[in-house]
Design an enzyme around this catalytic site. Structure first.
Site, PDB file in Angstrom:
ATOM      1  N   ARG A   1      39.390  43.929  37.567  1.00 26.43           N
ATOM      2  CA  ARG A   1      38.740  42.625  37.315  1.00 26.43           C
ATOM      3  C   ARG A   1      37.149  43.027  37.239  1.00 26.43           C
ATOM      4  O   ARG A   1      36.363  42.295  36.332  1.00 26.43           O
ATOM      5  CB  ARG A   1      38.997  41.970  38.497  1.00 26.43           C
TER       6      ARG A   1
ATOM      7  N   ARG B   1      10.819  41.836  31.430  1.00 24.47           N
ATOM      8  CA  ARG B   1      11.509  40.544  31.617  1.00 24.47           C
ATOM      9  C   ARG B   1      11.569  39.946  30.237  1.00 24.47           C
ATOM     10  O   ARG B   1      10.422  39.677  29.582  1.00 24.47           O
ATOM     11  CB  ARG B   1      10.789  39.530  32.485  1.00 24.47           C
TER      12      ARG B   1
ATOM     13  N   LYS C   1      33.084  37.312  37.320  1.00 27.76           N
ATOM     14  CA  LYS C   1      32.683  37.345  38.516  1.00 27.76           C
ATOM     15  C   LYS C   1      31.293  37.523  38.603  1.00 27.76           C
ATOM     16  O   LYS C   1      30.638  38.567  39.144  1.00 27.76           O
ATOM     17  CB  LYS C   1      33.388  38.275  39.618  1.00 27.76           C
TER      18      LYS C   1
ATOM     19  N   LEU D   1      37.926  31.574  38.857  1.00 29.15           N
ATOM     20  CA  LEU D   1      37.903  32.995  38.863  1.00 29.15           C
ATOM     21  C   LEU D   1      39.510  33.212  39.056  1.00 29.15           C
ATOM     22  O   LEU D   1      40.106  32.632  39.830  1.00 29.15           O
ATOM     23  CB  LEU D   1      37.245  33.409  40.112  1.00 29.15           C
TER      24      LEU D   1
HETATM   25  N1  PMP Z   1      37.345  31.942  43.793  1.00 31.25           N
HETATM   26  C1  PMP Z   1      36.162  32.248  43.776  1.00 31.25           C
HETATM   27  C2  PMP Z   1      34.880  31.115  43.232  1.00 31.25           C
HETATM   28  C3  PMP Z   1      35.653  33.365  44.561  1.00 31.25           C
HETATM   29  O1  PMP Z   1      34.309  33.733  44.720  1.00 31.25           O
HETATM   30  C4  PMP Z   1      36.554  34.055  45.111  1.00 31.25           C
HETATM   31  C5  PMP Z   1      36.104  35.107  45.949  1.00 31.25           C
HETATM   32  N2  PMP Z   1      35.801  36.497  45.502  1.00 31.25           N
HETATM   33  C6  PMP Z   1      38.084  33.928  44.976  1.00 31.25           C
HETATM   34  C7  PMP Z   1      38.379  32.717  44.286  1.00 31.25           C
HETATM   35  C8  PMP Z   1      38.961  34.687  45.474  1.00 31.25           C
HETATM   36  O2  PMP Z   1      39.422  35.716  44.781  1.00 31.25           O
HETATM   37  P1  PMP Z   1      39.961  37.080  45.293  1.00 31.25           P
HETATM   38  O3  PMP Z   1      41.384  36.916  45.970  1.00 31.25           O
HETATM   39  O4  PMP Z   1      39.942  37.987  44.287  1.00 31.25           O
HETATM   40  O5  PMP Z   1      38.926  37.431  46.552  1.00 31.25           O
END
Ligand code: PMP
Length: 284
Positions: free
Chosen positions: A52, A100, A147, A204
């Site tokens: 990821r 910047r 992310k 995510l």
């Molecule tokens: N959604 C969001 C917005 C997050 O920040 C996270 C944590 N990283 C998750 C879901 C859970 O993802 P993971 O299981 O990969 O930690």
């Protein structure tokens, strides 16, 4: 043991770690991050987290500074240097340091930072008692599949949760739950179907989500990937959230109203056990 962090190729004591003020992560939130859990000194589901990370970087056109094998080596080293048994490894890559200006600078090296945090995960009190959540509007941008380190909407959501004295905020858009501030949201309907929102740019792609879906299906449990409303969640039998460091955490109330009988239910307990069994079976 003093805390050791990783900055741009070196392991250094935390007090000595420095990032220039022109770092684009600091100025623009122009970077991404990843979090892998550590249980019993071992990295859990780590290859999926690194995949990821690679994808997040690709989506914003930052070169991945390391191949997966190198990341794994660095992660193991930071775990070892900090004597970490249970907690997490945080990894962040930003576009780098440049005067910047919004558009990408040419020929900059990405900034790479890693640190560890201890966290009580296996014996977290909320795993036994269940967690309460509140709902908040989802204020985020349209590429939540990346992310990104730009987490202001989640900061506000989780601050609202903290002020309400609860563990997490479930973000709601168009009447449907998208996900938690830092976790994936699930419900279990009265007919025993596990429901979690389908993947899209609206949320995510949780790594723990994916593993829990696989483990549930292997245990012959029914899983449906679709959006659900807050009303449906309140009408559900059980609810839970997942994340790398929460593992599988029961949710027993939403906005002060009980889910099911307001107690931790048997299916969530079982899913948490399946997840912990998977973690325990992970090779060192
Ligand atoms: N959604 C969001 C917005 C997050 O920040 C996270 C944590 N990283 C998750 C879901 C859970 O993802 P993971 O299981 O990969 O930690």
């Amino acid at each position: 043991m003093s805390r050791i962090v990783f900055v741009n190729g070196s392991f250094v004591p935390y007090e000595e770690a420095r990032i220039p003020i022109m770092d684009r992560g600091f100025l623009f939130g122009d970077g991404i991050y990843e979090v892998s859990a550590v249980l019993g000194g071992k990295l859990i589901d780590n290859e999926a987290h690194l995949a990821r990370l690679e994808r997040s970087l690709g989506e914003i056109q930052i070169r991945n500074p390391y191949p997966a094998e190198k990341w794994i080596e660095l992660e193991k080293e930071i775990v070892r240097r900090n004597g970490l048994q249970e907690g997490l490894v945080y990894m962040q890559v930003t576009r780098g340091v440049a005067e910047r200006d919004f558009a990408f600078p040419k020929d900059v090296e990405p900034t790479v930072v890693m640190f560890t945090q201890e966290k009580n995960m296996r014996a977290a009190p909320a795993a036994q008692k269940g967690a309460a959540v509140i709902t908040v509007p989802d204020l985020r941008w349209k590429r939540r599949d990346i992310k990104s380190v730009a987490l202001l909407a989640q900061v506000l959501a989780k601050q609202a949760a903290a002020e309400a004295g609860v563990a997490e905020a479930w973000m709601v858009e168009d009447g449907k739950v998208t996900e938690g501030g830092s976790s994936t949201s699930f419900i279990i309907t009265r007919d025993g179907t596990i429901v979690t929102r389908q993947l899209s740019t609206a949320l995510l792609p949780g790594i723990t989500r994916k593993t829990v879906i696989r483990l549930a299906q292997e245990a012959q449990l029914r899983v449906e990937e679709r959006a659900f409303s807050v009303e449906e969640a309140l009408d559900a039998q059980e609810a839970f959230l997942t994340s790398a460091t929460s593992l599988v955490l029961p949710v027993v109330s939403i906005d002060g109203k009980p889910v099911g009988d307001g107690k931790v239910g048997p299916m969530v307990r079982r899913l948490r056990e399946l997840y912990l069994d998977m973690a325990d079976a992970t090779p060192a």
